[in-house]
Design an enzyme around this catalytic site. Sequence first.
Site, PDB file in Angstrom:
ATOM      1  N   ASP A   1      -6.861   8.836  21.870  1.00 13.14           N
ATOM      2  CA  ASP A   1      -6.567   9.835  20.841  1.00 13.14           C
ATOM      3  C   ASP A   1      -7.254   9.453  19.543  1.00 13.14           C
TER       4      ASP A   1
ATOM      5  N   PHE B   1      -5.591  16.750  27.169  1.00 14.21           N
ATOM      6  CA  PHE B   1      -4.856  17.551  26.190  1.00 14.21           C
ATOM      7  C   PHE B   1      -5.600  17.636  24.854  1.00 14.21           C
TER       8      PHE B   1
ATOM      9  N   THR C   1      -4.689  27.376  27.908  1.00 15.45           N
ATOM     10  CA  THR C   1      -3.668  28.181  27.229  1.00 15.45           C
ATOM     11  C   THR C   1      -3.708  29.634  27.691  1.00 15.45           C
ATOM     12  N   ASP C   2      -2.560  30.297  27.572  1.00 17.89           N
ATOM     13  CA  ASP C   2      -2.519  31.738  27.883  1.00 17.89           C
ATOM     14  C   ASP C   2      -3.308  32.550  26.862  1.00 17.89           C
ATOM     15  N   GLU C   3      -3.659  31.920  25.731  1.00 11.49           N
ATOM     16  CA  GLU C   3      -4.403  32.656  24.692  1.00 11.49           C
ATOM     17  C   GLU C   3      -5.792  33.075  25.166  1.00 11.49           C
TER      18      GLU C   3
ATOM     19  N   TYR D   1      -9.861  29.437  17.978  1.00  9.23           N
ATOM     20  CA  TYR D   1      -9.179  28.467  18.855  1.00  9.23           C
ATOM     21  C   TYR D   1      -9.256  28.913  20.315  1.00  9.23           C
TER      22      TYR D   1
ATOM     23  N   ALA E   1     -11.169  31.058  21.716  1.00  8.79           N
ATOM     24  CA  ALA E   1     -12.547  31.128  22.210  1.00  8.79           C
ATOM     25  C   ALA E   1     -13.030  29.732  22.605  1.00  8.79           C
ATOM     26  N   SER E   2     -12.642  28.717  21.813  1.00  2.00           N
ATOM     27  CA  SER E   2     -13.085  27.353  22.144  1.00  2.00           C
ATOM     28  C   SER E   2     -12.408  26.867  23.433  1.00  2.00           C
ATOM     29  N   LYS E   3     -11.165  27.291  23.668  1.00  4.39           N
ATOM     30  CA  LYS E   3     -10.480  26.888  24.909  1.00  4.39           C
ATOM     31  C   LYS E   3     -11.116  27.609  26.106  1.00  4.39           C
TER      32      LYS E   3
ATOM     33  N   PRO F   1      -5.132  37.004  10.499  1.00  4.50           N
ATOM     34  CA  PRO F   1      -6.249  37.864  10.925  1.00  4.50           C
ATOM     35  C   PRO F   1      -6.440  37.772  12.449  1.00  4.50           C
TER      36      PRO F   1
ATOM     37  N   HIS G   1      -4.498  38.707  14.736  1.00  5.28           N
ATOM     38  CA  HIS G   1      -3.237  38.252  15.347  1.00  5.28           C
ATOM     39  C   HIS G   1      -2.980  38.945  16.693  1.00  5.28           C
TER      40      HIS G   1
HETATM   41  P1  NAD Z   1      -1.347  18.817  19.099  1.00  3.71           P
HETATM   42  O1  NAD Z   1      -2.170  19.432  18.035  1.00  3.71           O
HETATM   43  O2  NAD Z   1       0.085  18.515  18.864  1.00  3.71           O
HETATM   44  O3  NAD Z   1      -2.029  17.444  19.572  1.00  3.71           O
HETATM   45  C1  NAD Z   1      -3.411  17.320  19.754  1.00  3.71           C
HETATM   46  C2  NAD Z   1      -3.736  15.842  19.927  1.00  3.71           C
HETATM   47  O4  NAD Z   1      -5.137  15.719  20.177  1.00  3.71           O
HETATM   48  C3  NAD Z   1      -3.421  15.011  18.680  1.00  3.71           C
HETATM   49  O5  NAD Z   1      -2.782  13.808  19.043  1.00  3.71           O
HETATM   50  C4  NAD Z   1      -4.795  14.731  18.082  1.00  3.71           C
HETATM   51  O6  NAD Z   1      -4.860  13.523  17.363  1.00  3.71           O
HETATM   52  C5  NAD Z   1      -5.658  14.691  19.344  1.00  3.71           C
HETATM   53  N1  NAD Z   1      -7.075  15.006  19.052  1.00  3.71           N
HETATM   54  C6  NAD Z   1      -7.546  16.047  18.314  1.00  3.71           C
HETATM   55  N2  NAD Z   1      -8.887  15.965  18.247  1.00  3.71           N
HETATM   56  C7  NAD Z   1      -9.265  14.872  18.966  1.00  3.71           C
HETATM   57  C8  NAD Z   1     -10.518  14.284  19.281  1.00  3.71           C
HETATM   58  N3  NAD Z   1     -11.673  14.804  18.815  1.00  3.71           N
HETATM   59  N4  NAD Z   1     -10.538  13.185  20.061  1.00  3.71           N
HETATM   60  C9  NAD Z   1      -9.384  12.647  20.528  1.00  3.71           C
HETATM   61  N5  NAD Z   1      -8.167  13.142  20.238  1.00  3.71           N
HETATM   62  C10 NAD Z   1      -8.105  14.253  19.473  1.00  3.71           C
HETATM   63  O7  NAD Z   1      -1.526  19.769  20.361  1.00  3.71           O
HETATM   64  P2  NAD Z   1      -0.461  20.205  21.481  1.00  3.71           P
HETATM   65  O8  NAD Z   1       0.325  21.349  20.976  1.00  3.71           O
HETATM   66  O9  NAD Z   1       0.199  18.996  22.017  1.00  3.71           O
HETATM   67  O10 NAD Z   1      -1.463  20.786  22.571  1.00  3.71           O
HETATM   68  C11 NAD Z   1      -2.047  19.924  23.544  1.00  3.71           C
HETATM   69  C12 NAD Z   1      -2.954  20.736  24.436  1.00  3.71           C
HETATM   70  O11 NAD Z   1      -2.212  21.776  25.054  1.00  3.71           O
HETATM   71  C13 NAD Z   1      -4.098  21.429  23.697  1.00  3.71           C
HETATM   72  O12 NAD Z   1      -5.247  21.322  24.488  1.00  3.71           O
HETATM   73  C14 NAD Z   1      -3.649  22.875  23.562  1.00  3.71           C
HETATM   74  O13 NAD Z   1      -4.766  23.719  23.561  1.00  3.71           O
HETATM   75  C15 NAD Z   1      -2.818  23.039  24.825  1.00  3.71           C
HETATM   76  N6  NAD Z   1      -1.719  24.023  24.755  1.00  3.71           N
HETATM   77  C16 NAD Z   1      -0.760  23.926  23.789  1.00  3.71           C
HETATM   78  C17 NAD Z   1       0.308  24.819  23.810  1.00  3.71           C
HETATM   79  C18 NAD Z   1       1.411  24.745  22.770  1.00  3.71           C
HETATM   80  O14 NAD Z   1       2.264  25.639  22.749  1.00  3.71           O
HETATM   81  N7  NAD Z   1       1.463  23.742  21.924  1.00  3.71           N
HETATM   82  C19 NAD Z   1       0.391  25.799  24.795  1.00  3.71           C
HETATM   83  C20 NAD Z   1      -0.629  25.883  25.758  1.00  3.71           C
HETATM   84  C21 NAD Z   1      -1.657  24.966  25.732  1.00  3.71           C
HETATM   85  O1  DAU Z   2       0.182  30.591  23.636  1.00  5.90           O
HETATM   86  C1  DAU Z   2      -0.134  29.232  23.663  1.00  5.90           C
HETATM   87  C2  DAU Z   2      -0.561  28.785  22.284  1.00  5.90           C
HETATM   88  O2  DAU Z   2       0.642  28.731  21.496  1.00  5.90           O
HETATM   89  C3  DAU Z   2      -1.247  27.422  22.259  1.00  5.90           C
HETATM   90  O3  DAU Z   2      -2.440  27.525  22.984  1.00  5.90           O
HETATM   91  C4  DAU Z   2      -1.531  26.984  20.822  1.00  5.90           C
HETATM   92  O4  DAU Z   2      -2.075  25.686  20.807  1.00  5.90           O
HETATM   93  C5  DAU Z   2      -0.215  26.975  20.055  1.00  5.90           C
HETATM   94  O5  DAU Z   2      -0.465  26.666  18.703  1.00  5.90           O
HETATM   95  C6  DAU Z   2       0.467  28.337  20.160  1.00  5.90           C
HETATM   96  O6  DAU Z   2      -0.286  29.339  19.447  1.00  5.90           O
HETATM   97  P1  DAU Z   2       0.426  30.486  18.583  1.00  5.90           P
HETATM   98  O7  DAU Z   2      -0.536  30.998  17.607  1.00  5.90           O
HETATM   99  O8  DAU Z   2       1.107  31.461  19.484  1.00  5.90           O
HETATM  100  O9  DAU Z   2       1.575  29.580  17.899  1.00  5.90           O
HETATM  101  P2  DAU Z   2       2.147  29.574  16.404  1.00  5.90           P
HETATM  102  O10 DAU Z   2       3.365  28.725  16.436  1.00  5.90           O
HETATM  103  O11 DAU Z   2       1.103  29.282  15.400  1.00  5.90           O
HETATM  104  O12 DAU Z   2       2.598  31.090  16.205  1.00  5.90           O
HETATM  105  C7  DAU Z   2       3.553  31.694  17.073  1.00  5.90           C
HETATM  106  C8  DAU Z   2       3.767  33.116  16.593  1.00  5.90           C
HETATM  107  O13 DAU Z   2       4.449  33.074  15.318  1.00  5.90           O
HETATM  108  C9  DAU Z   2       2.479  33.885  16.339  1.00  5.90           C
HETATM  109  O14 DAU Z   2       2.682  35.254  16.680  1.00  5.90           O
HETATM  110  C10 DAU Z   2       2.257  33.758  14.826  1.00  5.90           C
HETATM  111  C11 DAU Z   2       3.666  33.688  14.285  1.00  5.90           C
HETATM  112  N1  DAU Z   2       3.847  32.875  13.072  1.00  5.90           N
HETATM  113  C12 DAU Z   2       3.356  31.603  13.075  1.00  5.90           C
HETATM  114  C13 DAU Z   2       3.519  30.788  11.981  1.00  5.90           C
HETATM  115  C14 DAU Z   2       2.961  29.383  11.974  1.00  5.90           C
HETATM  116  C15 DAU Z   2       4.544  33.386  11.981  1.00  5.90           C
HETATM  117  O15 DAU Z   2       5.004  34.549  12.003  1.00  5.90           O
HETATM  118  N2  DAU Z   2       4.725  32.561  10.913  1.00  5.90           N
HETATM  119  C16 DAU Z   2       4.234  31.296  10.847  1.00  5.90           C
HETATM  120  O16 DAU Z   2       4.421  30.611   9.808  1.00  5.90           O
END
Ligand code: NAD
Ligand code: DAU
Length: 360
Positions: A56, A104, A148-150, A173, A175-177, A297, A299
């Site tokens: 990490d 991850f 991700t489902d995104e 985000y 698009a990169s995934k 933007p 959204h």
């Molecule tokens: P997070 O942002 O909490 O953690 C990301 C981790 O990756 C951090 O520990 C960070 O230090 C590390 N990292 C970032 N850039 C790095 C690099 N260049 N080299 C090495 N380490 C690096 O993310 P998360 O919410 O735990 O998500 C983990 C994975 O799951 C991601 O790939 C995300 O796309 C995917 N995902 C997340 C969710 C969600 O709801 N959180 C849902 C679906 C998929």
């Molecule tokens: O669907 C999976 C994705 O879920 C993961 O791939 C992403 O890594 C993770 O960040 C998450 O993305 P979202 O954009 O859905 O999560 P976020 O918590 O940022 O936002 C959830 C919803 O809430 C979204 O519709 C935007 C809204 N929101 C978010 C924030 C941060 C608000 O209304 N207010 C806020 O302050």
Amino acid sequence: MIEYVDEDFGFFKEEFKTDKNLSKILLVTGGAGFIGANFISYILDNYPEYRVINFDKLTYAGNLNNLSLIENNPNYVFMKGDIANKKDVKNVYEEFNPDFVVHFAAESHVDRSIINPDIFLETNVIGTQNLLNFAREHKIEKFVLISTDEVYGSVEKGHSSIETDRMEPNNPYSASKAAAEFLIRVAHQTYGQRVNVVRSCNNYGRYQFPEKIIPKIICNAMQDKPIPIYGDGKNSRSWLNVKDHCAAIDVVLHSGKSGEIYNVAAKNEISNIDLAEKILKKMGKPLDLIEFVFDRPGHDKRYSVNANKIHNQLGWSPKINFDDGLDETISWYLIHQDWVKDVISGEYMNCYQKNGAGIK
Ligand code: NAD
Ligand code: DAU
């Protein structure tokens, strides 16, 4: 025995065994983040013979305190490194010669990606390719990308995306995934690498950085601060407890058919406004803490995935009821206020201030 010269490089243990004959060696990228840290704990609990390397970069989202419960486990080591840096990636593969990679590491927050897409391409795309290149060289048994489902983009009401639906990402985000997923596909189709992709819906649980909506609602409510809800609050997400996600990744890693994509979700779809009200009621806080703010933007209105494939083919289904999981998560944040103080650092607040979304 492993010898380490640079303390900044990681916390190393002489007792960490790299002998391949002992049992599997698992390289986890991004293990100091929310899902990665939960996954490492899950693996050490369920596969006590496995050795786990947490690789990490420790960005703002990476926090080694998330591993404090297992940091002394002799089968766990941390190595600091950047997946976008070829030298770092080469070092970790050469040092540990892993059997599996669960990937991850990513820039994960949509709002940040809108402000600065470049780092999302560096980490999520270039970083994934670097990991795949060395995985091929080291003949990795299985490489799992946590996607991700995104990637499906916004989904019409009445439909839940299936794995063969087109990817239509709408923000930097996602698009990169999606790009990372195509690189995984190429690794399989062109180079015969053994791979899987897991596409999960929104996760919640302990250790989630409070820029994400559920911990943000809890942490702001704890301090009686306003809860910013984007737009009209009617955008909806479906929620999965992070422990259920870890169990899904486990079955895909060990039993998933190489080359396949698996959706992962529980049927907990809820609008953002209903979610905020639900949490505030659970916490006994007034609903007028909710403040409607400028929309994100691009959204996406709704995400919804169909998880029948992983259920029917690999026998996974979510176990944790949403209300129970939310209660447990709220309690965790209330008990761990020091953790919250620690992560809500200057860096987090800077991003929050600069963020286009949420600022009226
Ligand atoms: P997070 O942002 O909490 O953690 C990301 C981790 O990756 C951090 O520990 C960070 O230090 C590390 N990292 C970032 N850039 C790095 C690099 N260049 N080299 C090495 N380490 C690096 O993310 P998360 O919410 O735990 O998500 C983990 C994975 O799951 C991601 O790939 C995300 O796309 C995917 N995902 C997340 C969710 C969600 O709801 N959180 C849902 C679906 C998929
Ligand atoms: O669907 C999976 C994705 O879920 C993961 O791939 C992403 O890594 C993770 O960040 C998450 O993305 P979202 O954009 O859905 O999560 P976020 O918590 O940022 O936002 C959830 C919803 O809430 C979204 O519709 C935007 C809204 N929101 C978010 C924030 C941060 C608000 O209304 N207010 C806020 O302050």
